[in-house]
Design an enzyme around this catalytic site. Structure first.
Site, PDB file in Angstrom:
ATOM      1  N   GLU A   1      20.620 -25.147 -36.376  1.00 25.37           N
ATOM      2  CA  GLU A   1      21.442 -25.388 -35.185  1.00 25.37           C
ATOM      3  C   GLU A   1      20.644 -26.202 -34.161  1.00 25.37           C
ATOM      4  OE1 GLU A   1      23.045 -21.658 -33.857  1.00 25.37           O
ATOM      5  OE2 GLU A   1      23.620 -22.423 -31.895  1.00 25.37           O
TER       6      GLU A   1
ATOM      7  N   LYS B   1      31.520 -22.610 -28.640  1.00 24.12           N
ATOM      8  CA  LYS B   1      31.334 -21.677 -27.521  1.00 24.12           C
ATOM      9  C   LYS B   1      32.349 -22.054 -26.455  1.00 24.12           C
ATOM     10  CE  LYS B   1      26.364 -20.782 -27.822  1.00 24.12           C
ATOM     11  NZ  LYS B   1      25.075 -21.330 -27.364  1.00 24.12           N
TER      12      LYS B   1
ATOM     13  N   LYS C   1      20.227 -14.959 -37.493  1.00 19.95           N
ATOM     14  CA  LYS C   1      19.836 -16.281 -36.963  1.00 19.95           C
ATOM     15  C   LYS C   1      18.498 -16.132 -36.267  1.00 19.95           C
ATOM     16  CE  LYS C   1      21.592 -18.661 -32.836  1.00 19.95           C
ATOM     17  NZ  LYS C   1      22.799 -19.221 -32.208  1.00 19.95           N
ATOM     18  N   LEU C   2      17.538 -16.945 -36.663  1.00 18.12           N
ATOM     19  CA  LEU C   2      16.220 -16.909 -36.032  1.00 18.12           C
ATOM     20  C   LEU C   2      16.097 -18.062 -35.052  1.00 18.12           C
ATOM     21  CD1 LEU C   2      13.872 -16.314 -39.126  1.00 18.12           C
ATOM     22  CD2 LEU C   2      14.976 -14.595 -37.658  1.00 18.12           C
ATOM     23  N   LYS C   3      15.662 -17.763 -33.848  1.00 23.26           N
ATOM     24  CA  LYS C   3      15.343 -18.825 -32.896  1.00 23.26           C
ATOM     25  C   LYS C   3      14.022 -19.450 -33.328  1.00 23.26           C
ATOM     26  CE  LYS C   3      18.670 -18.521 -29.820  1.00 23.26           C
ATOM     27  NZ  LYS C   3      19.531 -19.669 -29.482  1.00 23.26           N
TER      28      LYS C   3
ATOM     29  N   ASP D   1      17.984 -21.656 -35.154  1.00 17.55           N
ATOM     30  CA  ASP D   1      18.479 -22.358 -33.962  1.00 17.55           C
ATOM     31  C   ASP D   1      17.286 -22.836 -33.145  1.00 17.55           C
ATOM     32  OD1 ASP D   1      19.778 -23.302 -31.735  1.00 17.55           O
ATOM     33  OD2 ASP D   1      20.759 -21.411 -31.199  1.00 17.55           O
TER      34      ASP D   1
ATOM     35  N   GLY E   1      27.599 -17.427 -29.061  1.00 22.06           N
ATOM     36  CA  GLY E   1      27.548 -16.397 -28.026  1.00 22.06           C
ATOM     37  C   GLY E   1      26.620 -16.803 -26.896  1.00 22.06           C
TER      38      GLY E   1
ATOM     39  N   ASN F   1      17.559 -24.888 -30.356  1.00 20.92           N
ATOM     40  CA  ASN F   1      17.887 -25.202 -28.957  1.00 20.92           C
ATOM     41  C   ASN F   1      17.215 -26.492 -28.490  1.00 20.92           C
ATOM     42  OD1 ASN F   1      18.132 -21.822 -28.688  1.00 20.92           O
ATOM     43  ND2 ASN F   1      19.732 -23.049 -27.747  1.00 20.92           N
TER      44      ASN F   1
ATOM     45  N   ASP G   1      25.384 -27.356 -31.317  1.00 16.65           N
ATOM     46  CA  ASP G   1      25.774 -26.416 -30.267  1.00 16.65           C
ATOM     47  C   ASP G   1      25.816 -27.207 -28.956  1.00 16.65           C
ATOM     48  OD1 ASP G   1      25.787 -24.502 -28.229  1.00 16.65           O
ATOM     49  OD2 ASP G   1      24.190 -23.270 -29.031  1.00 16.65           O
TER      50      ASP G   1
ATOM     51  N   SER H   1      21.587 -12.972 -33.318  1.00 18.03           N
ATOM     52  CA  SER H   1      20.614 -14.004 -32.978  1.00 18.03           C
ATOM     53  C   SER H   1      19.311 -13.324 -32.559  1.00 18.03           C
ATOM     54  CB  SER H   1      21.192 -14.848 -31.834  1.00 18.03           C
ATOM     55  OG  SER H   1      20.266 -15.798 -31.395  1.00 18.03           O
TER      56      SER H   1
END
Ligand code: SMG
Ligand code: MG
Length: 378
Positions: free
Chosen positions: A224, A273, A171-173, A199, A301, A201, A249, A145
């Site tokens: 995500e 998770k 995975k790119l934020k 992702d 994670g 968030n 998530d 990530s």
């Protein structure tokens, strides 16, 4: 299983580089470890709560408080009651789950306590986490990530470094203002063959649907948690407007949430998770549910130390974990891990096979990073 006492230990673990997401920047992990001591063994659980309630409502001081004030006393009270008809007043991880059920939420705290009991139970039985969970592989393919960076060139350097190390998926934020450009740049530089996902968030709203649909051009494995954690219905609406599969998530805190999300069409992939869902038993229920529905799943994670990583790698080796997880090597996070470091081999981590977690903290390193300990006698 009887318990002599439980230790709450806090450790401070500096990260090798700041990790920026849409909700904040982590520069160190302030980790709460739970150690359950029984006459036969000791078991470890790592609490994944962060210092501040930004990823979820939980935070590490809150987790320590609810454990010492309510959850650990509930286990102690149970062990103090006379043996039942079978002469068994002992504890196991299943019973811990039931004893903690009356307490609402606080799943990260519950997961740490349940995992520590499960580890002690499995070490006593000489059985590994992988065997207990039903792992079917002896090594797992690993993703990494990659946080939000100050510039696209900086991001490209970071991704190049991880690919050199062998990571199998990136995975790119993302967040508003850091989405299409970095994704396009990574695709252009590293090609269409690499496994790439993003992702958010929870940084977007349904009003951003047209903008997020532009990510469809980049052939991502998944996006995500684009929307807020309680926006299950909006995620279902968004799914109809994107070709990119939606993975949840933060929204999935239990098997019941996963069932609701799947039947609503809110996601076609689930990030499992264990800390977020209250432990490995619930994580296994989510895994089984996804598998039964043909929904892809993978192990997420929370910047764990080697203790949490060991159990996550076992989960990632289950047959329904069909995508590479955020199970990176120790050195992606820490210069010195508290266990023997997990090292990437050909893009994979080996699933531990020893009893319980199969790893233990190295005493001298553990002492060096410890900031506080608290012993709760039974
Ligand atoms: O452990 O490699 C890891 C981190 C993976 O991106 C990661 N976790 O939303 O999935 C997520 C984040 C949550 C933690 S960010 C501090
Ligand atoms: Mg996530």
């Amino acid at each position: 299983m009887k318990i002599n006492g439980i230790e709450l230990r806090r450790i401070a673990m500096p990260l090798v580089a700041p990790f920026r997401t849409s909700f904040g920047t982590e520069t160190r992990r302030d980790v709460l470890l739970v150690r359950v001591v029984t006459p036969q063994a000791e078991g470890w659980g790592e609490c994944v709560a962060m210092s501040e309630p930004l990823y979820s409502p939980e935070y590490v001081d809150g987790a320590a408080d609810v454990l010492r004030r309510f959850m650990i006393p509930a286990l102690r009270a149970r062990l103090a009651t006379p043996a039942d008809a079978d002469g068994d007043a002992g504890l196991d991880a299943n019973l811990v789950g039931r004893l903690l059920e009356p307490f609402r939420g606080h799943r990260m705290a519950k997961a740490a306590l349940e995992t520590a009991v499960l580890d002690a139970e499995l070490r006593t039985a000489g059985r590994s986490f992988g065997s207990y969970l039903g792992a079917t592989r002896d090594r797992v393919p690993c993703g990494v990530s990659v946080g939000i960076m100050n510039s696209v060139p900086e991001l490209l350097d970071a991704v190049a470094g991880y690919l050199d190390e062998g990571y199998i998926r990136i995975k790119l934020k993302i967040e508003p203002g850091w989405d299409l450009d970095p994704v396009r740049a990574v695709r252009e530089r590293f090609g269409d063959g690499m496994l790439l996902q993003v992702d958010a968030n929870a940084a977007y709203t349904l009003a951003d649907a047209n903008h997020l649909a532009k990510l469809d051009d980049f052939d991502l494995l998944l996006i995500e948690q684009p929307l807020a954690e309680d926006d299950m219905v909006q995620h279902a609406a968004l799914a109809k407007r994107l070709r990119t599969p939606i993975c949840l998530d933060e929204s999935i805190e239990s098997a019941a949430h996963a069932a609701a999300a799947i039947s609503l069409g809110a996601c076609s992939v689930v990030n499992i998770k264990p800390g977020r869902v209250g432990g490995y038993l619930e994580a296994r229920r989510i895994h089984d549910l996804c598998r039964a529905h043909g929904v892809a799943a993978w192990c997420g994670g929370m910047l764990e130390t080697g203790l949490g990583r060991a159990a996550n790698v076992a989960l990632a080796a289950m047959p329904g974990c069909t995508l590479p997880g955020d199970t990176s090597a120790s050195r992606r996070y820490f210069a010195t891990d508290i266990t023997e470091p997990f090292e990437l081999q050909d893009g994979h981590l080996t699933v531990p096979t020893g009893p319980g977690l199969g790893v233990t903290p190295i005493p001298e390193i553990l002492e060096q990073v410890t900031t506080a300990t608290e012993w709760i006698a039974f």
